[in-house]
Design a protein around this motif. Structure first.
Motif, PDB file in Angstrom:
ATOM      1  N   PHE A 199      18.509  41.433  37.937  1.00 41.77           N
ATOM      2  CA  PHE A 199      19.702  41.430  38.770  1.00 41.77           C
ATOM      3  C   PHE A 199      19.399  41.954  40.165  1.00 41.77           C
ATOM      4  N   SER A 214      39.021  44.297  31.826  1.00 46.31           N
ATOM      5  CA  SER A 214      37.698  44.702  31.352  1.00 46.31           C
ATOM      6  C   SER A 214      37.818  45.568  30.103  1.00 46.31           C
ATOM      7  N   THR A 231      34.466  44.217  28.128  1.00 45.40           N
ATOM      8  CA  THR A 231      33.415  43.581  28.917  1.00 45.40           C
ATOM      9  C   THR A 231      33.277  44.362  30.216  1.00 45.40           C
ATOM     10  N   SER A 239      31.212  44.473  35.936  1.00 38.41           N
ATOM     11  CA  SER A 239      30.124  43.766  36.607  1.00 38.41           C
ATOM     12  C   SER A 239      29.860  42.414  35.946  1.00 38.41           C
ATOM     13  N   GLN A 240      30.004  42.360  34.613  1.00 38.62           N
ATOM     14  CA  GLN A 240      29.822  41.096  33.902  1.00 38.62           C
ATOM     15  C   GLN A 240      30.933  40.114  34.264  1.00 38.62           C
ATOM     16  N   ARG A 263      30.044  38.635  37.589  1.00 37.82           N
ATOM     17  CA  ARG A 263      28.963  37.641  37.454  1.00 37.82           C
ATOM     18  C   ARG A 263      29.496  36.331  36.880  1.00 37.82           C
ATOM     19  N   GLU A 264      30.353  36.427  35.848  1.00 41.52           N
ATOM     20  CA  GLU A 264      30.918  35.223  35.236  1.00 41.52           C
ATOM     21  C   GLU A 264      31.801  34.458  36.226  1.00 41.52           C
ATOM     22  N   HIS A 304      29.568  32.742  38.773  1.00 40.38           N
ATOM     23  CA  HIS A 304      28.894  31.611  38.131  1.00 40.38           C
ATOM     24  C   HIS A 304      29.854  30.424  37.963  1.00 40.38           C
TER      25      HIS A 304
END
Length: 104
Positions: free
Chosen positions: A7, A26, A31, A34-35, A38-39, A42
């Motif tokens: 990362f 979250s 989750t 930060s995830q 990122r998702e 993406h």
């Protein structure tokens, strides 16, 4: 905690309300925030971008509904119907899907 070498660090500022909502989401989904970021990134830049596809589908649905409405059939001196004029403006809102950049 040391970040994974796969990362790269990135910093962004969020509206306080968005931050609060994301923190609650979250927690509910168990989750890391930060995830989620990122998702989201993406999904936004991926080929076949679901955001763009869904947005465009909504615009196209509005255009279809407009053209099917009897009140939109009134014609103007230009020869176009009210519905066609509205759809011309709606069509300008359609998003063009970007091509995915290639690594050279």
């Amino acid at each position: 905690m040391t970040p994974s070498p796969k990362f790269k660090p990135f910093m962004a500022y969020l509206d306080p309300g968005v931050y609060k909502d994301m923190k609650a989401f979250s927690k509910r989904k168990r989750t890391p925030m930060s995830q989620l970021v990122r998702e989201a990134i993406h999904a936004r830049i991926a080929s076949g971008d679901v955001y763009t596809a869904a947005f465009n589908a909504g615009i196209k649905s509005a255009m279809k509904s407009t053209l099917e409405n009897k009140a939109s059939q009134m014609r103007f001196p230009s020869g176009k119907t009210f519905g066609e004029l509205v759809c011309d403006d709606l069509e300008k809102l359609l998003l063009v899907e970007d091509e995915k950049p290639t690594d050279n």
